[in-house]
Design an enzyme around this catalytic site. Structure first.
Site, PDB file in Angstrom:
ATOM      1  N   ASP A   1       0.992  -1.672  -0.312  1.00 37.44           N
ATOM      2  CA  ASP A   1      -0.429  -0.225   0.229  1.00 37.44           C
ATOM      3  C   ASP A   1       0.920   1.117  -0.010  1.00 37.44           C
ATOM      4  O   ASP A   1       2.039   1.304  -0.179  1.00 37.44           O
ATOM      5  CB  ASP A   1      -0.887  -0.339   1.138  1.00 37.44           C
ATOM      6  CG  ASP A   1      -2.538   0.582   1.043  1.00 37.44           C
ATOM      7  OD1 ASP A   1      -2.414   1.856   0.752  1.00 37.44           O
ATOM      8  OD2 ASP A   1      -2.930   0.114   0.885  1.00 37.44           O
TER       9      ASP A   1
ATOM     10  N   HIS B   1      -4.145   6.519   3.154  1.00 33.31           N
ATOM     11  CA  HIS B   1      -4.389   5.174   2.757  1.00 33.31           C
ATOM     12  C   HIS B   1      -3.991   3.821   3.243  1.00 33.31           C
ATOM     13  O   HIS B   1      -4.260   3.272   3.410  1.00 33.31           O
ATOM     14  CB  HIS B   1      -4.231   5.236   1.658  1.00 33.31           C
ATOM     15  CG  HIS B   1      -5.564   3.978   0.557  1.00 33.31           C
ATOM     16  ND1 HIS B   1      -4.791   2.559   0.551  1.00 33.31           N
ATOM     17  CD2 HIS B   1      -6.699   3.864   0.114  1.00 33.31           C
ATOM     18  CE1 HIS B   1      -6.045   2.025  -0.411  1.00 33.31           C
ATOM     19  NE2 HIS B   1      -7.042   2.785  -0.475  1.00 33.31           N
TER      20      HIS B   1
ATOM     21  N   SER C   1     -10.839  -0.152  -1.453  1.00 39.95           N
ATOM     22  CA  SER C   1      -9.927  -0.450  -0.595  1.00 39.95           C
ATOM     23  C   SER C   1     -10.446  -0.813   0.655  1.00 39.95           C
ATOM     24  O   SER C   1      -9.026  -1.263   1.801  1.00 39.95           O
ATOM     25  CB  SER C   1      -9.181   0.821  -0.657  1.00 39.95           C
ATOM     26  OG  SER C   1      -8.375   0.917  -1.284  1.00 39.95           O
TER      27      SER C   1
END
Length: 640
Positions: A45, A109, A435
């Site tokens: 990620d 994220h 996600s």
């Protein structure tokens, strides 16, 4: 050159962006094993924010002895006994403004997905009071290995493959990847499918996000049969933001609005009435870019005729707040850098009429509140749909997990929205996306593995799929092409009763049967695998936990599926087949009874499906039931 598996251009991939675990029936007190602390999750990620309370190593011992990885420490990054390894990849050597030349997360994220999968327990976590509660991951005692492959400008294919290689060599147990392409690629042209194949060969399941390009059909971009493809579903909590007009009428929209205007009424203006010089009212009514005139909009609340994700037009014009309205989906909430609410076009029309009915229209926007979603769970609109664009008779997505309005850890190096004008640096944020659903499935897979350390990736995947809760076709009109096998149930998956197992040879036979040549096959296996008529298998014989078939003409067609299940439930047990079929499907199972005398024993059966179509999609199910375990597989057919 020897050792080169395949060559293709390195392109960019994109990221697919506390109540959730409880909603799945997976409470904090769920039964756990000591093995959980030895489970290592590889997170590919944007990196991680190691100082987040979610990644504290308090109470953790040293990393498991199987761990072979390293930590790329620097002056601004160190690992601990929770984050036991971290690496970053930037093959082109370019670091943009704000990027950290280390595994540290500048985007938020990666911290968010990592904490969903394996974050520790953090009491009183919230986003400015919203979502207040205990934030936790699916396996709070598990370890995290970070592989930073994504940056402010995306995720490079070559970096993704390098991270896969390292994660496999380092000894991770599960790989989580909330990343995907803009369009679907063949298995041999997709670095994620190639990397997932190699991880499968090494006993590692890869959990993938389905994509955020729904609700159009065939938009799923991660669909290899050897990986787990996860759709995004809702939980029973939603966030609403109310708009109060000067005439005391109140309208409820969706937004994650952390701002409070203290009930102060501000002038209300329609964007179409405030065009910037050089822009017409048609453009300014959508409030895009620099289309609004600051002299008219500054200090007001502006009504806009479309959802603007960054609200950049309202912000640049100096608006106090914005009310957006159109016919778009309202099944998830967004954050904006100023007070905002997103309303239906019916409500928007009434507000427009109010503006034109009074000389001094005013309004205020209230801080968001939580509201119970009585219809949950259902698949959110943005979640990418099947059918599988490459192999239509492999059902994708595989299952659904929470991916809407999820509170989890964040990087304070960015802001709530990352938009210009937003100065809210936070440790926890609420966002939506496949996600977010992907790491929920990752955490669930790690939980299953902690009870069954010797299980193959396919066995873990089978357990998650066959124990998933059925979902409503009324709320999900795309049927299984929206939700796969159903809504994930981690607690039940640890003990599924029967599993559909598969390994490298099964996937090789499948690929050969699909017409791929030996030369092509070796591009993905990286070994000396060969195709021949002796091993070629049909797609219907791959030992998959779901059944799918496509029909090109509206004429009766019959498909025969061969399957084998392994007993992992009660040593001595008898399972009976329960078939649910709509009028369009004639489903026969032979034999209809499977008897087992020991754990690990295998039994085979045949499912014959005759399709008589008068609709685009028809779905049924097969359940093997021994009175203790119910092992459910969807059976779905569609016209092409």
């Amino acid at each position: 050159m020897e050792g080169v598996v395949s060559v293709f251009p390195s392109e960019k991939k994109k990221l697919h962006t506390t109540r959730s675990w409880d909603f799945m029936g997976f409470p904090q007190e769920v039964k756990r094993t000591r093995v959980e602390s030895d489970i290592i999750i590889g997170m590919l990620d944007t990196g991680i924010w190691p100082e987040s309370p979610s990644f504290s190593d308090e109470g953790f011992g040293p990393p498991p002895s199987k761990w072979k990885g390293t930590c790329q420490s620097s002056t601004n990054f160190t690992c601990n006994n929770k984050i036991i390894g971290a690496k970053y990849y930037r093959s082109d050597g370019f670091f943009g403004p704000g990027d950290f030349d280390s595994p540290r997360d500048s985007e938020g994220h990666g911290s968010h997905t990592s904490s969903i999968a394996a974050g520790g327990l953090v009491n009183e976590a919230s986003l400015y009071g919203l979502g207040l509660g205990t934030a936790r991951g699916g396996v709070p005692s598990a370890r995290i290995a970070v592989y930073k492959i994504c940056w402010s400008d995306g995720c490079s294919d070559v970096d993704i493959l390098a991270a896969f290689d390292d994660a496999i060599a380092d000894g991770v147990d599960i790989i989580s990847l909330s990343v995907g392409s803009f369009i679907p690629f063949d298995y041999f042209d997709d670095p994620i499918a190639i990397g997932a194949f190699h991880s499968m060969k090494n006993g590692i399941l890869t959990s993938n996000s389905a994509g955020n390009s729904g609700p159009a059909p065939e938009t799923i971009t991660n669909f290899s049969p050897w990986s787990l493809s996860v759709a995004a579903g809702t939980i029973d909590r939603m966030f609403v933001s109310k708009v109060v007009l000067g005439n005391n009428k109140v309208y409820e929209g969706v937004a994650i609005n952390t701002f409070g205007l203290n009930d102060t009424m501000y002038p209300l203006i329609y964007g179409g009435d405030a065009p910037q010089k050089g822009h017409g009212g048609y453009e300014s009514r959508f409030c895009r870019g620099d289309s609004l005139d600051p002299t008219l909009v500054n200090g007001t609340i502006v009504l806009c005729d479309a959802l603007n994700f960054g609200a950049d037009g309202a912000v640049s014009a100096g608006a106090i707040g914005t009310v957006m309205q159109d016919n778009g989906f309202k099944d998830f909430a967004l954050s904006f850098p100023l007070p905002a609410s997103y309303l239906s076009s019916i409500n928007g029309t009434e507000i427009f009429q109010y503006i034109n009915s009074t000389g001094k229209p005013t309004a205020t926007i209230l801080k968001s509140t939580e509201k119970k979603d009585e219809f949950a769970p259902y698949v959110v609109s943005f979640s990418s749909r099947g059918p599988n664009p490459i192999t239509r008779d492999i059902l994708k997505p595989d299952l659904t997990a929470p991916g809407v309005d999820i509170l989890a850890a964040w990087s304070p190096a960015t802001t709530v929205t990352g938009s210009e004008g937003d100065d809210r640096a936070v440790l926890y944020n609420i966002i939506s996306g496949t996600s977010m659903s992907c790491p929920h499935a990752t955490g669930a897979a790690a939980y299953v593995k902690s009870f069954n350390p010797g299980w193959s990736p396919a066995a873990i995947k089978s357990a998650l799929m066959t124990t998933a809760s059925p979902m409503s076709v009324v709320l999900n009109t795309d049927h299984e092409y929206a939700y796969g096998s159903g809504y994930i149930d981690p607690a039940k998956a640890a003990k599924p009763g029967l599993i559909y197992d598969a390994g490298e040879v099964d996937y090789v036979n499948f690929l050969c049967g699909e017409g791929y040549s030996t030369k092509s096959l070796r591009l993905i296996t990286g070994d000396n695998s060969t195709c021949s008529e002796a091993i070629n298998g049909t797609v219907w014989d791959l030992n998959y936990p779901s059944f799918a078939l496509s029909v090109s003409l509206r004429e009766p067609i019959t498909r025969v599926f061969h399957r084998t299940v392994t007993n992992v439930g009660s040593p001595v047990s008898t399972y009976k087949a329960i078939v649910v079929a709509p009028p369009q499907l004639n489903i026969q199972v032979e034999p209809r009874v499977l008897s087992f005398k020991s754990l690990g024993q295998k039994q085979s059966f045949v499912v014959t499906v005759e399709v008589i179509f008068d609709t685009n999609v028809a779905s049924g199910s097969l359940v093997w039931d021994d009175g203790v375990y119910q092992v459910r597989s969807p059976i779905v057919a569609h016209t092409t």
